[in-house]
Design a protein around this motif. Structure first.
Motif, PDB file in Angstrom:
ATOM      1  N   PRO A  75      61.137 145.588  22.476  1.00 22.20           N
ATOM      2  CA  PRO A  75      61.899 145.278  23.699  1.00 22.20           C
ATOM      3  C   PRO A  75      63.125 146.181  23.821  1.00 22.20           C
ATOM      4  O   PRO A  75      64.274 145.742  23.686  1.00 22.20           O
ATOM      5  CB  PRO A  75      62.283 143.812  23.487  1.00 22.20           C
ATOM      6  N   LEU A  76      62.880 147.457  24.077  1.00 19.61           N
ATOM      7  CA  LEU A  76      63.950 148.451  24.071  1.00 19.61           C
ATOM      8  C   LEU A  76      65.029 148.161  25.113  1.00 19.61           C
ATOM      9  O   LEU A  76      66.221 148.257  24.815  1.00 19.61           O
ATOM     10  CB  LEU A  76      63.363 149.849  24.273  1.00 19.61           C
ATOM     11  N   ALA A  77      64.648 147.798  26.318  1.00 25.19           N
ATOM     12  CA  ALA A  77      65.645 147.547  27.370  1.00 25.19           C
ATOM     13  C   ALA A  77      66.559 146.382  26.988  1.00 25.19           C
ATOM     14  O   ALA A  77      67.782 146.463  27.154  1.00 25.19           O
ATOM     15  CB  ALA A  77      64.965 147.293  28.706  1.00 25.19           C
ATOM     16  N   ALA A  78      65.979 145.320  26.464  1.00 20.15           N
ATOM     17  CA  ALA A  78      66.794 144.167  26.039  1.00 20.15           C
ATOM     18  C   ALA A  78      67.698 144.551  24.871  1.00 20.15           C
ATOM     19  O   ALA A  78      68.865 144.139  24.811  1.00 20.15           O
ATOM     20  CB  ALA A  78      65.891 142.990  25.669  1.00 20.15           C
ATOM     21  N   ALA A  79      67.175 145.349  23.944  1.00 23.67           N
ATOM     22  CA  ALA A  79      67.974 145.794  22.804  1.00 23.67           C
ATOM     23  C   ALA A  79      69.121 146.687  23.276  1.00 23.67           C
ATOM     24  O   ALA A  79      70.263 146.538  22.829  1.00 23.67           O
ATOM     25  CB  ALA A  79      67.095 146.520  21.797  1.00 23.67           C
ATOM     26  N   ALA A  80      68.836 147.609  24.185  1.00 27.90           N
ATOM     27  CA  ALA A  80      69.880 148.503  24.698  1.00 27.90           C
ATOM     28  C   ALA A  80      70.967 147.705  25.414  1.00 27.90           C
ATOM     29  O   ALA A  80      72.156 148.017  25.291  1.00 27.90           O
ATOM     30  CB  ALA A  80      69.266 149.540  25.627  1.00 27.90           C
ATOM     31  N   ASP A  81      70.576 146.670  26.131  1.00 31.64           N
ATOM     32  CA  ASP A  81      71.548 145.815  26.798  1.00 31.64           C
ATOM     33  C   ASP A  81      72.472 145.150  25.775  1.00 31.64           C
ATOM     34  O   ASP A  81      73.688 145.101  25.966  1.00 31.64           O
ATOM     35  CB  ASP A  81      70.822 144.764  27.653  1.00 31.64           C
ATOM     36  N   LEU A  82      71.902 144.663  24.680  1.00 32.47           N
ATOM     37  CA  LEU A  82      72.719 144.077  23.611  1.00 32.47           C
ATOM     38  C   LEU A  82      73.691 145.105  23.036  1.00 32.47           C
ATOM     39  O   LEU A  82      74.857 144.805  22.803  1.00 32.47           O
ATOM     40  CB  LEU A  82      71.826 143.555  22.478  1.00 32.47           C
ATOM     41  N   VAL A  83      73.192 146.309  22.793  1.00 26.84           N
ATOM     42  CA  VAL A  83      74.044 147.365  22.235  1.00 26.84           C
ATOM     43  C   VAL A  83      75.208 147.651  23.174  1.00 26.84           C
ATOM     44  O   VAL A  83      76.356 147.735  22.739  1.00 26.84           O
ATOM     45  CB  VAL A  83      73.226 148.649  21.969  1.00 26.84           C
ATOM     46  N   ARG A  84      74.929 147.797  24.448  1.00 29.59           N
ATOM     47  CA  ARG A  84      75.986 148.115  25.424  1.00 29.59           C
ATOM     48  C   ARG A  84      77.061 147.022  25.459  1.00 29.59           C
ATOM     49  O   ARG A  84      78.237 147.316  25.652  1.00 29.59           O
ATOM     50  CB  ARG A  84      75.395 148.291  26.823  1.00 29.59           C
ATOM     51  N   ARG A  85      76.644 145.777  25.241  1.00 28.21           N
ATOM     52  CA  ARG A  85      77.605 144.672  25.284  1.00 28.21           C
ATOM     53  C   ARG A  85      78.345 144.479  23.969  1.00 28.21           C
ATOM     54  O   ARG A  85      79.538 144.196  23.957  1.00 28.21           O
ATOM     55  CB  ARG A  85      76.895 143.373  25.668  1.00 28.21           C
ATOM     56  N   ARG A  86      77.653 144.622  22.836  1.00 27.56           N
ATOM     57  CA  ARG A  86      78.253 144.265  21.542  1.00 27.56           C
ATOM     58  C   ARG A  86      78.786 145.454  20.753  1.00 27.56           C
ATOM     59  O   ARG A  86      79.611 145.272  19.856  1.00 27.56           O
ATOM     60  CB  ARG A  86      77.245 143.494  20.714  1.00 27.56           C
ATOM     61  N   ALA A  87      78.292 146.652  21.046  1.00 28.04           N
ATOM     62  CA  ALA A  87      78.763 147.868  20.373  1.00 28.04           C
ATOM     63  C   ALA A  87      78.860 148.972  21.428  1.00 28.04           C
ATOM     64  O   ALA A  87      78.104 149.939  21.406  1.00 28.04           O
ATOM     65  CB  ALA A  87      77.797 148.250  19.253  1.00 28.04           C
ATOM     66  N   PRO A  88      79.781 148.821  22.363  1.00 28.93           N
ATOM     67  CA  PRO A  88      79.799 149.703  23.532  1.00 28.93           C
ATOM     68  C   PRO A  88      79.995 151.183  23.228  1.00 28.93           C
ATOM     69  O   PRO A  88      79.663 152.023  24.053  1.00 28.93           O
ATOM     70  CB  PRO A  88      80.945 149.154  24.386  1.00 28.93           C
ATOM     71  N   GLY A  89      80.478 151.526  22.061  1.00 25.22           N
ATOM     72  CA  GLY A  89      80.634 152.938  21.706  1.00 25.22           C
ATOM     73  C   GLY A  89      79.392 153.542  21.083  1.00 25.22           C
ATOM     74  O   GLY A  89      79.360 154.739  20.804  1.00 25.22           O
ATOM     75  N   ALA A  90      78.376 152.736  20.866  1.00 21.19           N
ATOM     76  CA  ALA A  90      77.172 153.209  20.167  1.00 21.19           C
ATOM     77  C   ALA A  90      76.193 153.872  21.125  1.00 21.19           C
ATOM     78  O   ALA A  90      76.083 153.500  22.291  1.00 21.19           O
ATOM     79  CB  ALA A  90      76.485 152.042  19.462  1.00 21.19           C
ATOM     80  N   LEU A  91      75.469 154.833  20.590  1.00 18.79           N
ATOM     81  CA  LEU A  91      74.373 155.459  21.319  1.00 18.79           C
ATOM     82  C   LEU A  91      73.078 154.734  20.980  1.00 18.79           C
ATOM     83  O   LEU A  91      72.937 154.182  19.889  1.00 18.79           O
ATOM     84  CB  LEU A  91      74.234 156.929  20.922  1.00 18.79           C
ATOM     85  N   VAL A  92      72.132 154.774  21.909  1.00 19.73           N
ATOM     86  CA  VAL A  92      70.807 154.183  21.682  1.00 19.73           C
ATOM     87  C   VAL A  92      69.795 155.318  21.622  1.00 19.73           C
ATOM     88  O   VAL A  92      69.696 156.120  22.557  1.00 19.73           O
ATOM     89  CB  VAL A  92      70.432 153.194  22.809  1.00 19.73           C
ATOM     90  N   HIS A  93      69.087 155.383  20.510  1.00 22.12           N
ATOM     91  CA  HIS A  93      68.009 156.360  20.314  1.00 22.12           C
ATOM     92  C   HIS A  93      66.702 155.602  20.220  1.00 22.12           C
ATOM     93  O   HIS A  93      66.644 154.526  19.622  1.00 22.12           O
ATOM     94  CB  HIS A  93      68.223 157.142  19.016  1.00 22.12           C
ATOM     95  N   THR A  94      65.651 156.165  20.815  1.00 23.50           N
ATOM     96  CA  THR A  94      64.334 155.603  20.582  1.00 23.50           C
ATOM     97  C   THR A  94      63.394 156.673  20.060  1.00 23.50           C
ATOM     98  O   THR A  94      63.335 157.785  20.576  1.00 23.50           O
ATOM     99  CB  THR A  94      63.738 154.898  21.814  1.00 23.50           C
ATOM    100  N   ASP A  95      62.717 156.325  18.994  1.00 24.26           N
ATOM    101  CA  ASP A  95      61.633 157.125  18.457  1.00 24.26           C
ATOM    102  C   ASP A  95      60.426 156.768  19.320  1.00 24.26           C
ATOM    103  O   ASP A  95      59.814 155.730  19.143  1.00 24.26           O
ATOM    104  CB  ASP A  95      61.421 156.754  16.991  1.00 24.26           C
TER     105      ASP A  95
END
Length: 183
Positions: A75-95
């Motif tokens: 569930p990449l979109a849901a995971a990216a949403d969590l990242v944006r909210r909880r670790a806003p400085g983090a980048l999201v990479h997908t293999d």
């Protein structure tokens, strides 16, 4: 490296427990702390556990889009949403190496800052791949060289390989509906 140049600590890398060794080993080789979020018995990322692994110290979250062993779609979109909210400085990479054959990455990976693909997984030549980088994503070269790829890497482009990869990607995209019915 980008964080170091900005005077910040390296930060934590978060992956799922089923990430490919190439991703885990890259983090380990860089000497950065690594956190793993578990997956359920169905092989799908536990989003609650991912949320618990995220904090302002996280610099990168790398999640495989399609698992290479059991075929689960994360569930990449849901995971990216969590990242944006909880670790806003983090980048999201997908293999997305295993994903292009089965999924339209324009939709499924649109939420990622960085997307990795490998040509031989979708009928292209071996030894060529791509890292798709969202505009504005901070990256610095880890191997200095001749200034290729906007100073991000050195070396001569494998033009024949790149053209072969592009042709295979176009064919895969065109034929996906018949070759890989709805996943």
């Amino acid at each position: 490296a980008a964080r170091r140049r900005a005077g910040l600590p390296d930060g934590v890398v978060v992956t799922s427990a089923i990430e490919h060794a190439a991703v885990r080993n890259a983090a380990a080789g860089a000497g950065v702390p690594l956190r793993e979020a578990p997956v359920g018995a169905d092989g799908v990322l536990d989003l609650d556990a991912l949320a618990g692994a995220l904090d302002p110290d996280v610099a990168l979250v790398s999640l495989m889009l399609v698992n290479n062993e059991v075929g689960t779609v994360q569930p990449l979109a849901a995971a990216a949403d969590l990242v944006r909210r909880r670790a806003p400085g983090a980048l999201v990479h997908t293999d997305a190496v295993q994903a292009l054959t089965w999924l339209d990455l324009r939709e499924e990976a649109a939420c990622a800052d960085l997307v990795s693909i490998s040509a031989h997984k979708f009928g292209g030549p071996q030894g060529v791949g791509a890292l798709v980088v969202r505009e504005g994503t901070p990256l610095v070269a880890v191997a200095e060289g001749g200034g290729q790829e906007r100073e991000r890497r050195g070396g001569t482009h494998n033009v024949a390989g790149i053209v072969g990869m592009a042709a295979a990607a176009v064919a895969t995209d065109r034929d996906r509906a018949t070759a890989a019915p709805a996943v």
